[in-house]
Design a protein around this motif. Sequence first.
Motif, PDB file in Angstrom:
ATOM      1  N   ARG A  82       0.812  -1.217   0.000  1.00 51.88           N
ATOM      2  CA  ARG A  82       0.000   0.000   0.000  1.00 51.88           C
ATOM      3  C   ARG A  82       0.845   1.267   0.000  1.00 51.88           C
ATOM      4  O   ARG A  82       0.325   2.379   0.030  1.00 51.88           O
ATOM      5  CB  ARG A  82      -0.922  -0.007   1.226  1.00 51.88           C
ATOM      6  N   GLY A  83       2.154   1.104  -0.045  1.00 50.64           N
ATOM      7  CA  GLY A  83       3.041   2.248  -0.163  1.00 50.64           C
ATOM      8  C   GLY A  83       3.303   2.979   1.131  1.00 50.64           C
ATOM      9  O   GLY A  83       3.804   4.116   1.123  1.00 50.64           O
ATOM     10  N   LEU A  84       3.030   2.338   2.282  1.00 48.65           N
ATOM     11  CA  LEU A  84       3.225   2.992   3.574  1.00 48.65           C
ATOM     12  C   LEU A  84       4.577   2.654   4.202  1.00 48.65           C
ATOM     13  O   LEU A  84       5.132   3.459   4.955  1.00 48.65           O
ATOM     14  CB  LEU A  84       2.096   2.601   4.531  1.00 48.65           C
ATOM     15  N   LEU A  85       5.094   1.472   3.914  1.00 49.84           N
ATOM     16  CA  LEU A  85       6.394   1.062   4.433  1.00 49.84           C
ATOM     17  C   LEU A  85       7.320   0.720   3.270  1.00 49.84           C
ATOM     18  O   LEU A  85       6.868   0.218   2.226  1.00 49.84           O
ATOM     19  CB  LEU A  85       6.262  -0.150   5.360  1.00 49.84           C
ATOM     20  N   GLU A  86       8.611   0.983   3.478  1.00 48.99           N
ATOM     21  CA  GLU A  86       9.621   0.695   2.466  1.00 48.99           C
ATOM     22  C   GLU A  86      10.728  -0.147   3.090  1.00 48.99           C
ATOM     23  O   GLU A  86      11.240   0.189   4.173  1.00 48.99           O
ATOM     24  CB  GLU A  86      10.212   1.997   1.920  1.00 48.99           C
ATOM     25  N   ALA A  87      11.079  -1.248   2.420  1.00 48.49           N
ATOM     26  CA  ALA A  87      12.122  -2.138   2.933  1.00 48.49           C
ATOM     27  C   ALA A  87      13.475  -1.433   2.876  1.00 48.49           C
ATOM     28  O   ALA A  87      13.824  -0.796   1.886  1.00 48.49           O
ATOM     29  CB  ALA A  87      12.160  -3.421   2.118  1.00 48.49           C
ATOM     30  N   ARG A  88      14.250  -1.574   3.964  1.00 47.85           N
ATOM     31  CA  ARG A  88      15.589  -0.979   4.012  1.00 47.85           C
ATOM     32  C   ARG A  88      16.417  -1.723   5.048  1.00 47.85           C
ATOM     33  O   ARG A  88      15.910  -2.047   6.123  1.00 47.85           O
ATOM     34  CB  ARG A  88      15.510   0.509   4.380  1.00 47.85           C
ATOM     35  N   LYS A  89      17.675  -1.988   4.717  1.00 50.09           N
ATOM     36  CA  LYS A  89      18.582  -2.628   5.662  1.00 50.09           C
ATOM     37  C   LYS A  89      19.451  -1.580   6.343  1.00 50.09           C
ATOM     38  O   LYS A  89      19.915  -0.633   5.724  1.00 50.09           O
ATOM     39  CB  LYS A  89      19.466  -3.663   4.956  1.00 50.09           C
ATOM     40  N   VAL A  90      19.674  -1.778   7.634  1.00 45.02           N
ATOM     41  CA  VAL A  90      20.570  -0.925   8.412  1.00 45.02           C
ATOM     42  C   VAL A  90      21.575  -1.830   9.108  1.00 45.02           C
ATOM     43  O   VAL A  90      21.174  -2.731   9.866  1.00 45.02           O
ATOM     44  CB  VAL A  90      19.796  -0.079   9.448  1.00 45.02           C
ATOM     45  N   ASP A  91      22.852  -1.620   8.835  1.00 45.22           N
ATOM     46  CA  ASP A  91      23.903  -2.480   9.402  1.00 45.22           C
ATOM     47  C   ASP A  91      23.614  -3.950   9.152  1.00 45.22           C
ATOM     48  O   ASP A  91      23.846  -4.810  10.003  1.00 45.22           O
ATOM     49  CB  ASP A  91      24.063  -2.226  10.909  1.00 45.22           C
ATOM     50  N   GLY A  92      23.082  -4.251   7.983  1.00 50.19           N
ATOM     51  CA  GLY A  92      22.827  -5.627   7.602  1.00 50.19           C
ATOM     52  C   GLY A  92      21.547  -6.219   8.141  1.00 50.19           C
ATOM     53  O   GLY A  92      21.250  -7.394   7.882  1.00 50.19           O
ATOM     54  N   SER A  93      20.794  -5.448   8.900  1.00 46.91           N
ATOM     55  CA  SER A  93      19.552  -5.961   9.493  1.00 46.91           C
ATOM     56  C   SER A  93      18.356  -5.509   8.679  1.00 46.91           C
ATOM     57  O   SER A  93      18.237  -4.332   8.305  1.00 46.91           O
ATOM     58  CB  SER A  93      19.413  -5.472  10.931  1.00 46.91           C
ATOM     59  N   ALA A  94      17.440  -6.437   8.407  1.00 44.13           N
ATOM     60  CA  ALA A  94      16.236  -6.117   7.640  1.00 44.13           C
ATOM     61  C   ALA A  94      15.270  -5.293   8.484  1.00 44.13           C
ATOM     62  O   ALA A  94      15.098  -5.534   9.677  1.00 44.13           O
ATOM     63  CB  ALA A  94      15.559  -7.399   7.176  1.00 44.13           C
ATOM     64  N   GLY A  95      14.648  -4.329   7.843  1.00 44.02           N
ATOM     65  CA  GLY A  95      13.674  -3.497   8.532  1.00 44.02           C
ATOM     66  C   GLY A  95      12.856  -2.706   7.534  1.00 44.02           C
ATOM     67  O   GLY A  95      13.009  -2.858   6.316  1.00 44.02           O
ATOM     68  N   TYR A  96      12.010  -1.863   8.064  1.00 45.29           N
ATOM     69  CA  TYR A  96      11.138  -1.070   7.200  1.00 45.29           C
ATOM     70  C   TYR A  96      11.090   0.369   7.682  1.00 45.29           C
ATOM     71  O   TYR A  96      11.028   0.641   8.888  1.00 45.29           O
ATOM     72  CB  TYR A  96       9.731  -1.662   7.176  1.00 45.29           C
ATOM     73  N   SER A  97      11.106   1.288   6.706  1.00 41.97           N
ATOM     74  CA  SER A  97      11.004   2.712   6.982  1.00 41.97           C
ATOM     75  C   SER A  97       9.637   3.229   6.569  1.00 41.97           C
ATOM     76  O   SER A  97       8.985   2.665   5.667  1.00 41.97           O
ATOM     77  CB  SER A  97      12.085   3.492   6.217  1.00 41.97           C
ATOM     78  N   LEU A  98       9.239   4.314   7.179  1.00 40.22           N
ATOM     79  CA  LEU A  98       8.026   4.988   6.759  1.00 40.22           C
ATOM     80  C   LEU A  98       8.243   5.635   5.394  1.00 40.22           C
ATOM     81  O   LEU A  98       9.277   6.258   5.150  1.00 40.22           O
ATOM     82  CB  LEU A  98       7.650   6.078   7.767  1.00 40.22           C
ATOM     83  N   SER A  99       7.272   5.498   4.518  1.00 35.95           N
ATOM     84  CA  SER A  99       7.334   6.198   3.244  1.00 35.95           C
ATOM     85  C   SER A  99       6.958   7.667   3.462  1.00 35.95           C
ATOM     86  O   SER A  99       6.434   8.047   4.512  1.00 35.95           O
ATOM     87  CB  SER A  99       6.367   5.574   2.245  1.00 35.95           C
ATOM     88  N   ARG A 100       7.221   8.472   2.450  1.00 39.94           N
ATOM     89  CA  ARG A 100       6.833   9.880   2.534  1.00 39.94           C
ATOM     90  C   ARG A 100       5.317  10.004   2.704  1.00 39.94           C
ATOM     91  O   ARG A 100       4.826  10.836   3.460  1.00 39.94           O
ATOM     92  CB  ARG A 100       7.292  10.611   1.273  1.00 39.94           C
ATOM     93  N   GLN A 101       4.584   9.160   1.975  1.00 44.64           N
ATOM     94  CA  GLN A 101       3.133   9.165   2.095  1.00 44.64           C
ATOM     95  C   GLN A 101       2.700   8.853   3.522  1.00 44.64           C
ATOM     96  O   GLN A 101       1.814   9.514   4.080  1.00 44.64           O
ATOM     97  CB  GLN A 101       2.537   8.131   1.136  1.00 44.64           C
ATOM     98  N   ALA A 102       3.330   7.853   4.128  1.00 44.60           N
ATOM     99  CA  ALA A 102       2.968   7.458   5.490  1.00 44.60           C
ATOM    100  C   ALA A 102       3.264   8.573   6.482  1.00 44.60           C
ATOM    101  O   ALA A 102       2.479   8.814   7.408  1.00 44.60           O
ATOM    102  CB  ALA A 102       3.715   6.195   5.885  1.00 44.60           C
ATOM    103  N   ARG A 103       4.390   9.257   6.302  1.00 47.25           N
ATOM    104  CA  ARG A 103       4.717  10.366   7.212  1.00 47.25           C
ATOM    105  C   ARG A 103       3.644  11.450   7.146  1.00 47.25           C
ATOM    106  O   ARG A 103       3.253  12.021   8.172  1.00 47.25           O
ATOM    107  CB  ARG A 103       6.082  10.943   6.876  1.00 47.25           C
ATOM    108  N   GLY A 104       3.173  11.743   5.936  1.00 49.55           N
ATOM    109  CA  GLY A 104       2.124  12.745   5.801  1.00 49.55           C
ATOM    110  C   GLY A 104       0.838  12.322   6.488  1.00 49.55           C
ATOM    111  O   GLY A 104       0.183  13.126   7.154  1.00 49.55           O
TER     112      GLY A 104
END
Length: 290
Positions: free
Chosen positions: A63-85
């Motif tokens: 739905r475009g609210l979370l975006e997959a991103r790794k930090v220090d090799g760990s899987a996680g999810y960031s808020l999308s710009r749409q979700a922040r709004g």
Amino acid sequence: MSSATEETEPRSTQPRAFIVTIYGLYARDVGGWISVSALIQLMGRLQVDAPSVRSAISRLKRRGLLEARKVDGSAGYSLSRQARGILDEGDRRIFGRRRAELADGWLLAVFSVPESQRQQRHVLRSRLSWLGFGTTASGVWIAPRYLYEETREVLERHELSEYVDLFDAGYLAFGDVAELVGRWWDLEGLRRLYAEFLGSFDAVLERWLRDDAGGDAEAFEDYVRALTAWRRLPFLDPGLPPELLPRDWPGVRAAALFDELKDRLTEPAHRFASSAIEENSGRAATAGRR
């Protein structure tokens, strides 16, 4: 905090609603990213298992609210710009809500959408509904005047302004406004939702008023559940003037209950969530250096 993203979801999709609440409360403090392991740990406190968490995350990603991103090799999810709004919009209504006064007047939204753009008509009605508008007639919606700035911002952000004219209005004749608001808004439906919230969380507050209520983890669980249940209500209820509401209106007591829970639970719940997020981030950083 979230606005209209998850509030229309059925109860079977509750894990998604919890995730939105957790991201709204805690992700923005740490750059918008939470590791999957931290989220699974936090959701475990809400009796949601790991497969359900991963499934809910996938749906929010689609739905475009979370975006997959790794930090220090760990899987996680960031808020999308749409979700922040969406979360910022929700914060204003949930935590900064106000009650209109009769002297404020009314905001009218008059719209017309071509038949060929039926989907836009649906989106427009959905946006107006979640802004707190009631319906006076087909294509004519009404809200307390103070919602003008928020309404303008939302309609422009969603590229809906070309279909709508907004008017600063005052009611002149010929009915009793206190009776009319019961037609313009579904007050009985709202009453049931407020009663449901009170029935679910009166006992929770009573428990926290005792000395043996629990620790940070219990505070996190209760606060996330309370906020998830509460957050749709300030969008359905536009904050009508008290003079226009039934004398025994339960919204006042429900709002006081939520505020009391928020005041008591915010700090310990934040400690627990921050600890879980930092602990899992620390593990990710350690693993990345090995």
